[in-house]
Scaffold this active site. Structure first.
Site, short mmCIF file in Angstrom:
data_model
loop_
_atom_site.label_atom_id
_atom_site.label_comp_id
_atom_site.label_asym_id
_atom_site.label_seq_id
_atom_site.Cartn_x
_atom_site.Cartn_y
_atom_site.Cartn_z
N SER A 66 32.28 42.15 42.50
CA SER A 66 32.97 42.96 41.49
C SER A 66 32.18 44.23 41.17
O SER A 66 32.77 45.31 41.00
CB SER A 66 33.17 42.14 40.21
OG SER A 66 34.04 41.04 40.46
N SER A 71 37.41 34.06 47.55
CA SER A 71 38.28 33.75 48.70
C SER A 71 37.51 32.97 49.76
O SER A 71 37.21 33.49 50.83
CB SER A 71 38.89 35.02 49.29
OG SER A 71 37.96 36.05 49.47
#
Length: 641
Positions: A485, A552
């Site tokens: 992020s 993911s």
């Protein structure tokens, strides 16, 4: 030994095979071929029956007979007599345990017909093997031990045979010699089975009292021991039952295209196996899914042109017009084409040790078509022993359930009840290429027919041109705490300074709204990524550069999103940080909770992370600062238009 060849000069294999192989092959060439399976409970005598059929049809050669006699003395179960089961149970484990594990295929022939028989295992843990053997069968011989009657396994195999679409069933009540060929015993078993058969929709079956060991009612009926039996012998029934190809020929013409045949510039044909109906030169046909119509110009085979082709034959068709047709398309009767759809209800037999992952993309192979498909959470699982419908979130090994599935594009299909070729499919794991499931399509979902793409005037190319950039998806993946992020945010700032139109989708942020209903189970993680992929796809349609920061953890889901995008639009960025480094950072305290057991299914601790094998970009946050990583990523994605 009771069956010593020296005392049975009458036993002699078909000598024509050795004397004139061409004459032997010609003799059998025009005979019909019946594929059938034997199934039933453990030790009901399936392998013995097949061995007896091979023996009685003179398919055992002298060396095989000698070997059988030796093996019968060594590991046989019939005392001094031949143990016919040893002709079929080839695996060492099978012989040692006295059971069938693998599917054993055997060929034999009579004067009227050729046969391929599959001896399928009776144990519940080998359900997938039984389904494999049944998938190409026209008939099933359900064996029942006359001493035991209809058992749970009898019910399971009958249900599976019916499920797979086998229309001809034989109830072979075996080991009648052990109940003194008692008629009442036979009639009672038949009555019990008929009551069960009606429950699951089996409309008709043929019941035959037999002894696979003694040979009663195998090749001739009635045997002296069963004068009360008035039906055919097993072989007589197998010789006269309708073959699937005959039924297929009565249906509408269908030919899935396997290969576009272009040996030279002057010839263009379409090769395939006729799945149904008949076709002649001049017949009007339709290419599905395109819907283009034309006429058959000629039917070409290795032996020359034909005036007609029927179901079960492999041919090459040439068409009167130049139409777009390729592998996976179906050439069909112009006035009765098959349907196309991308959403279905199906029965699925799961064949992998790893459970079904709802929402994960699998390869679906149906006929000659190969597409990505996702299976939804099962509507229910079927207990094949009791036929109960059980609630289920997934399907494990040998489980059978009903679920909805959708394909990435419309495929040509017919309900499995109408066509095995266009209704039966397999599911293949994209990572391992292993077949993990087999299924049967019931019908297309109504919503698939009612929902259509609405054309818009402003295209995705127009959106991209207005923003003076090429749409991209920058997919940041890595462990929690790796810096995804942070780096994604830094990259977006730099793109913003370059007057680029962007949007950042962050893993934590989307769980506050779009994915707030999802947890962290494997199935929920898959659905989480699927939804984000769909949103990213819409944003690229709007011309944006989309940055996503998600753990993911599974390669299959990252590949699924890649396949949603146009070529070269998906850029996988692996934020490569060792687990011990990410855990030491633990900004959110999640690793500490996971280690203490307060947080389940946490990636890197009790849930796996599958590193990218060939990411477009790799950044190492141990060796690079956030600023350096962001600059490196920008340099790798240039130019942006």
């Amino acid at each position: 030994m009771a069956h010593d060849a020296s005392h049975e000069p009458a036993y002699k294999a078909d000598s024509l095979i050795a004397e004139d192989i061409d004459a032997y092959l010609e003799q059998h060439q025009n005979k019909g071929l019946l594929r059938f399976i034997t199934c039933g409970s453990v030790d009901d005598g399936k392998s013995t029956l097949i061995g007896r059929l091979l023996y009685d049809s003179k398919m055992i050669f002298e060396d095989q007979l000698a070997s059988l006699e030796a093996d019968s003395r060594k590991v046989g179960t019939q005392g001094q007599d031949l143990d016919f089961a040893l002709l079929v149970d080839g695996l060492a484990a099978e012989r040692e345990q006295g059971i069938t594990i693998d599917v054993a295929y055997r060929f034999f022939a009579t004067q009227k017909r050729k046969f391929i028989v599959a001896d399928t295992p009776g144990h519940e843990q080998y359900t997938r093997n039984m389904v494999t053997g049944a998938s190409t069968a026209d008939l099933a011989v359900i064996l029942v031990d006359a001493r035991k009657g209809v058992l749970v396994q009898t019910r399971r195999h009958s249900y599976l045979a019916h499920l797979i679409g086998i229309r001809h069933l034989v109830l072979a009540v075996n080991k009648m010699d052990l109940v003194d060929y008692d008629r009442e015993t036979f009639d009672s078993i038949v009555a019990d089975y008929r009551a069960f058969a009606e429950e699951i929709g089996i409309e008709d079956f043929t019941a035959i009292p037999i002894s696979g060991f003694k040979g009663d009612n195998i090749t001739a009926a009635p045997s002296p021991a069963t004068p009360w039996y008035e039906g055919p012998s097993l072989v007589e029934h197998l010789e006269t039952v309708e073959i699937a190809n005959a039924a297929a020929q009565a249906r509408a013409f269908r030919m899935p295209v396997q290969w576009v045949n272009r040996p030279n510039l002057d010839f263009r044909g379409f090769s395939g196996l006729l799945a149904g109906g008949t076709v002649k030169p001049g017949d009007p046909v339709r290419v599905v899914p395109s819907g283009k119509t034309t006429h058959v110009k000629s039917i070409v085979t290795f032996d020359g042109e034909r005036e007609e082709a029927v179901a079960g034959q492999s041919v090459t068709l040439t068409l009167a017009d130049e139409v777009d047709c390729s592998r996976g398309d179906v050439i069909a009767a112009a006035d009765d084409p098959p349907e196309t759809s991308d959403q279905f209800e199906a029965t699925i037999v799961w064949m992998s040790d790893e459970a079904l992952k709802p929402g994960r993309g699998y390869w679906l192979k149906l006929g000659t078509q190969n597409v990505t498909a996702t299976v939804q959470e099962p509507k229910y699982e079927i207990n094949v022993n009791t036929l109960e419908r059980l609630a289920a979130k997934t399907l494990g090994l040998n489980a059978i359930g009903v679920a909805e599935l959708r394909t990435e594009r419309p495929i040509v299909f017919e309900p499995y009840a109408d066509s095995r070729t266009l209704g039966g499919f397999i599911l293949i794991d994209k990572m391992t290429n292993a077949t993990v499931g087999a299924g049967m399509l019931h019908f297309s979902l109504r919503r698939a027919q009612n929902v259509h793409w609405q054309p818009t005037t402003i295209t995705r190319e127009d959106h991209a041109a207005m923003k003076n950039q090429r749409p991209r998806v920058l997919w940041f993946t890595g462990l929690s705490g790796s810096g995804k992020s942070t780096i994604a945010n830094a990259v977006e700032q730099k793109l913003n300074l370059m007057n680029r139109h962007t949007f950042l989708l962050d893993g934590d942020n989307v769980r506050h709204g779009l994915n707030k209903d999802l947890g962290f189970t494997e199935a929920d993680r898959i659905e989480n990524i699927r939804r984000v992929g769909e949103v990213a796809r819409l944003m690229t349609d709007a011309g944006l550069i989309v940055l996503t920061a998600f753990i993911s953890p599974f390669r299959a889901e990252r590949q699924m999103v890649r396949e949603m995008m146009d070529e070269c639009e998906f850029i996988e960025i692996f934020v490569d940080t060792p687990l011990e480094v990410a855990e030491a950072r633990d900004v959110k305290g999640l690793y500490k909770k996971a280690r203490s057991g307060q947080l389940k299914n946490f990636t890197g601790i009790d849930s796996p992370y599958e590193e990218p094998e060939n990411p477009e970009i790799r950044v190492n946050t141990v060796e690079m600062t956030v600023e350096e990583a962001a600059d490196y990523i920008i340099s790798r994605i240039l130019p942006l238009k």
